[in-house]
Design a protein around this motif. Structure first.
Motif, PDB file in Angstrom:
ATOM      1  N   LYS A 145       0.839  -1.196   0.000  1.00 43.87           N
ATOM      2  CA  LYS A 145       0.000   0.000   0.000  1.00 43.87           C
ATOM      3  C   LYS A 145       0.874   1.247   0.000  1.00 43.87           C
ATOM      4  O   LYS A 145       2.069   1.181   0.314  1.00 43.87           O
ATOM      5  N   LEU A 146       0.264   2.378  -0.330  1.00 42.76           N
ATOM      6  CA  LEU A 146       0.963   3.649  -0.333  1.00 42.76           C
ATOM      7  C   LEU A 146       0.964   4.253   1.063  1.00 42.76           C
ATOM      8  O   LEU A 146       0.079   3.948   1.879  1.00 42.76           O
ATOM      9  N   PRO A 147       1.937   5.120   1.382  1.00 45.64           N
ATOM     10  CA  PRO A 147       1.984   5.719   2.731  1.00 45.64           C
ATOM     11  C   PRO A 147       0.790   6.600   3.031  1.00 45.64           C
ATOM     12  O   PRO A 147       0.423   6.798   4.181  1.00 45.64           O
ATOM     13  N   GLN A 148       0.176   7.176   2.004  1.00 42.28           N
ATOM     14  CA  GLN A 148      -1.037   7.966   2.164  1.00 42.28           C
ATOM     15  C   GLN A 148      -2.002   7.574   1.051  1.00 42.28           C
ATOM     16  O   GLN A 148      -1.589   7.093   0.002  1.00 42.28           O
ATOM     17  N   THR A 149      -3.295   7.763   1.288  1.00 40.79           N
ATOM     18  CA  THR A 149      -4.293   7.429   0.284  1.00 40.79           C
ATOM     19  C   THR A 149      -4.620   8.672  -0.532  1.00 40.79           C
ATOM     20  O   THR A 149      -5.294   9.582  -0.042  1.00 40.79           O
ATOM     21  N   PRO A 150      -4.103   8.762  -1.773  1.00 40.33           N
ATOM     22  CA  PRO A 150      -4.382   9.936  -2.599  1.00 40.33           C
ATOM     23  C   PRO A 150      -5.798   9.895  -3.171  1.00 40.33           C
ATOM     24  O   PRO A 150      -6.391   8.818  -3.326  1.00 40.33           O
ATOM     25  N   LEU A 151      -6.330  11.070  -3.486  1.00 38.04           N
ATOM     26  CA  LEU A 151      -7.647  11.180  -4.101  1.00 38.04           C
ATOM     27  C   LEU A 151      -7.488  11.488  -5.583  1.00 38.04           C
ATOM     28  O   LEU A 151      -6.644  12.308  -5.971  1.00 38.04           O
ATOM     29  N   CYS A 152      -8.281  10.854  -6.390  1.00 41.55           N
ATOM     30  CA  CYS A 152      -8.285  11.132  -7.831  1.00 41.55           C
ATOM     31  C   CYS A 152      -8.747  12.567  -8.059  1.00 41.55           C
ATOM     32  O   CYS A 152      -9.784  12.985  -7.539  1.00 41.55           O
TER      33      CYS A 152
END
Length: 276
Positions: A195-202
């Motif tokens: 997983k990524l360190p933060q969850t980005p938003l489209c």
């Protein structure tokens, strides 16, 4: 900043962090303050200095002293640099493209003083260039005619701040070296934890279902909801460093750093060889 005699001898010099994200007014304050401090430190009255020369990145008009735009300086658009500095310093100011200034300095007093024609590449936050042909500095349109950093080395390659893809600057600038290191760390983190360190938003649909993709353009995020493709904001995810620090780590044996610096050297060397 440097204090020079009329024959080009360096009397003294000083430096300070630019603060590229602080906006043009604060940067110009630092520039003028540094130059005036240099004069005071050397007991030189302003009346003895015929002019101040400023080397600025980006397309500009040297006659008007206006910088049109600079991708690596936040907020720099149509900035009247000469006028603003003259008001701050009460001295005559001339503005020239920084790479053109460097090229002319080498032609006048440096490595190219015994030749009639030369090409120069300047490496730093970005990548610039200057061309002197038969003793004439070739400025070109907006005075970036010798901007070798924007020459493509891979038309399907990495993005850069100006929107171009695959340009030399996207591979050998200090910004690029740091970004590629950050992308490599991101890949290691993702392979280890899934997983990524933060969850980005489209940016298009607001979905959090973003999947990383490493390709010839660098690290991108693909939205599984709407198929939007975006550049990954790796510089916002906590791994702050500099190209100088990465060079020191490479000397200490960091495999990721060594790989990135080796790639940088190969690309730059191939490009220089192609100019010959």
């Amino acid at each position: 900043a440097g204090l020079l005699s009329l024959d080009g001898a360096i009397i003294d010099h000083a430096s300070t962090p630019t603060g590229v994200d602080d906006g043009p007014e604060l940067v110009l304050d630092r520039m003028s303050g540094l130059a005036l401090d240099l004069l005071r430190h050397n007991n030189v009255d302003k009346s003895r200095v015929p002019a101040i020369g400023v080397g600025s990145p980006g397309p500009l008009d040297s006659q008007a002293g206006v910088v049109f735009w600079s991708p690596n300086l936040t907020g720099w658009k149509d900035i009247h640099v000469a006028e603003k500095l003259q008001r701050r310093m009460e001295m005559k100011v001339f503005v020239e493209n920084d790479a053109n200034s460097a090229a002319w300095g080498e032609y006048w007093l440096g490595a190219a003083r015994d030749v009639k024609s030369m090409a120069m590449i300047t490496l730093g936050t970005g990548v610039g260039g200057g061309l002197i042909i038969d003793g004439v500095l070739r400025r070109g349109s907006d005075e970036v005619g010798g901007h070798l950093g924007h020459v493509s080395v891979d038309f399907k390659g990495r993005y850069m701040a100006s929107g171009m893809t695959g340009a030399l600057e996207a591979y050998v600038s200090a910004n690029s070296i740091v970004q590629r290191y950050q992308e490599d760390l991101m890949r290691q983190e993702y392979e280890k934890f899934g997983k990524l360190p933060q969850t980005p938003l489209c940016e298009k649909c607001g979905s959090t279902d973003m999947i990383p993709d490493w390709n010839e353009r660098g690290m991108e995020l693909v939205c599984m909801a709407c198929e939007q493709v975006e550049r990954a904001p790796v510089d916002a995810w906590g791994w702050k460093t500099t190209a100088r620090e990465l060079a020191e780590r490479a000397r200490d044996g960091c495999e990721s750093c060594l790989r990135i610096w080796t790639e940088t050297g190969v690309i730059l060397g191939t490009f220089i060889a192609s100019l010959a």
